[in-house]
Design an enzyme around this catalytic site. Structure first.
Site, PDB file in Angstrom:
ATOM      1  N   ASP A  67       0.804  -1.210   0.000  1.00 14.71           N
ATOM      2  CA  ASP A  67       0.000   0.000   0.000  1.00 14.71           C
ATOM      3  C   ASP A  67       0.842   1.267   0.000  1.00 14.71           C
ATOM      4  OD1 ASP A  67       1.004  -0.435   2.533  1.00 14.71           O
ATOM      5  OD2 ASP A  67      -0.928  -0.521   3.541  1.00 14.71           O
ATOM      6  N   ASN A 136      -6.912  -2.339  14.677  1.00 12.00           N
ATOM      7  CA  ASN A 136      -8.320  -2.680  14.412  1.00 12.00           C
ATOM      8  C   ASN A 136      -8.446  -3.907  13.498  1.00 12.00           C
ATOM      9  OD1 ASN A 136      -7.510  -1.681  11.969  1.00 12.00           O
ATOM     10  ND2 ASN A 136      -8.903   0.081  11.934  1.00 12.00           N
ATOM     11  N   HIS A 138      -6.828  -4.391  10.660  1.00 12.65           N
ATOM     12  CA  HIS A 138      -6.647  -4.177   9.216  1.00 12.65           C
ATOM     13  C   HIS A 138      -5.357  -4.818   8.709  1.00 12.65           C
ATOM     14  CE1 HIS A 138      -4.558  -0.010   9.872  1.00 12.65           C
ATOM     15  NE2 HIS A 138      -3.631  -0.854   9.485  1.00 12.65           N
ATOM     16  N   GLU A 143      -9.421  -1.536   5.738  1.00 15.56           N
ATOM     17  CA  GLU A 143     -10.009  -1.193   7.029  1.00 15.56           C
ATOM     18  C   GLU A 143     -11.226  -2.083   7.300  1.00 15.56           C
ATOM     19  OE1 GLU A 143      -8.471   0.644   8.935  1.00 15.56           O
ATOM     20  OE2 GLU A 143      -7.769   2.523   8.079  1.00 15.56           O
TER      21      GLU A 143
END
Ligand code: GLP
Length: 265
Positions: A67, A136, A138, A143
């Site tokens: 990414d 979280n 990810h 996400e």
């Protein structure tokens, strides 16, 4: 899934680097999927050592990063391209033209995502994908709520991720609000996946990813659907795993079996 629990982040880095080195020696023109973040840094340090001291040859290796922020100049110190150059590529004999990172300045990011997917295909697919994990759950910048079949695309970052990553930027307002990220479907096509996690802050995400239900609310839980995944984690990151002792036992037994097989051959 294989869960390997080691003492600390240095051990995580060493084992991950050894796995990469084994692949490069077996397949010198292999395709690696790489991650950014603080977690893989010990692994990259060890790869640099293996190159400089033991001659590990990267000259035919191709890499794809997961990414990149959008928009961001690749020369910006917080861009993932800059991170990869400084923490890894600049110290290896790798051909930079074969190190792919999504372009944070792509004039048409949607088109660029399609191009990125095509490059992965043209390279023959990813042999080994290294992953980190967000608090979280990810993976890359997928996400919670990301489709488990998603492909490389533009994502809007969550407030939580912006906050977590703002520690690297001068001001929180400087953190880009978007990212270009490989999708979960893209990641699941890698032939082998190794997820690295260290520190107590990752313990809950690790628990949900390994022992929770497969759900888009914890994108890393999609790895349960992949046939060749290794979690390489330290004690702190493993601290909330219900089956922690069992994973340790399985690993010891597997190591013993390997020794027995070697003794027979
Ligand atoms: C970022 C990256 C992820 C990375 C995660 C965890 O959001 N996009 O690929 O896994 O952060 O980073 P760290 O290893 O610094 O905890």
């Amino acid at each position: 899934m294989e869960v390997i629990i080691v003492e600390d982040e240095e051990q995580v880095g060493k084992l991950a680097a050894q796995e990469i080195a084994r692949l490069i020696r077996r397949k010198p023109n292999c395709v690696l999927g790489l991650a950014t973040g603080s977690t893989p840094i010990p692994c990259y340090k060890e790869l640099i050592r293996l190159h400089q001291k033991e001659g590990l040859d990267f000259s035919r290796v191709t890499t794809f990063n997961l990414d990149e922020y959008y928009p961001i100049d690749p020369r910006h110190e917080q861009s993932y391209r800059y991170f990869m150059n400084v923490n890894l590529f600049d110290h290896l004999n790798i051909d930079k033209a074969r190190t792919f990172v999504p372009d944070g300045m792509a004039p048409d990011p949607y088109d660029h995502c399609k191009w990125y997917e095509e490059q992965i295909k043209l390279a023959g697919g990813i042999d080994l994908q290294i992953l980190g994990i967000g608090h979280n759950g990810h993976i890359a910048f997928n996400e919670p709520g990301s489709s488990l079949a998603s492909r490389t695309r533009v994502k809007t970052l969550t407030e939580e991720t912006i906050r977590a990553n703002s520690r690297f930027f001068e001001r929180p307002e400087d953190v880009p609000r978007y990212a270009i990220t490989m999708g979960i479907g893209t990641i699941l096509e890698a032939r082998k996946i190794v997820l690295l996690a260290t520190g107590a802050g990752k313990a809950e995400a690790i628990r949900r990813s390994i022992e929770g239900p497969v759900t888009s609310m914890c994108p890393a839980s999609a790895l349960q659907l992949h046939p060749r995944v290794t979690y390489l984690i330290d004690e702190a990151a493993a601290s909330r795993l219900e089956q922690k002792e069992y994973y340790k036992y399985v690993y010891q037994m597997a190591e013993q079996l390997k020794k027995k097989i070697l003794a027979i051959v």
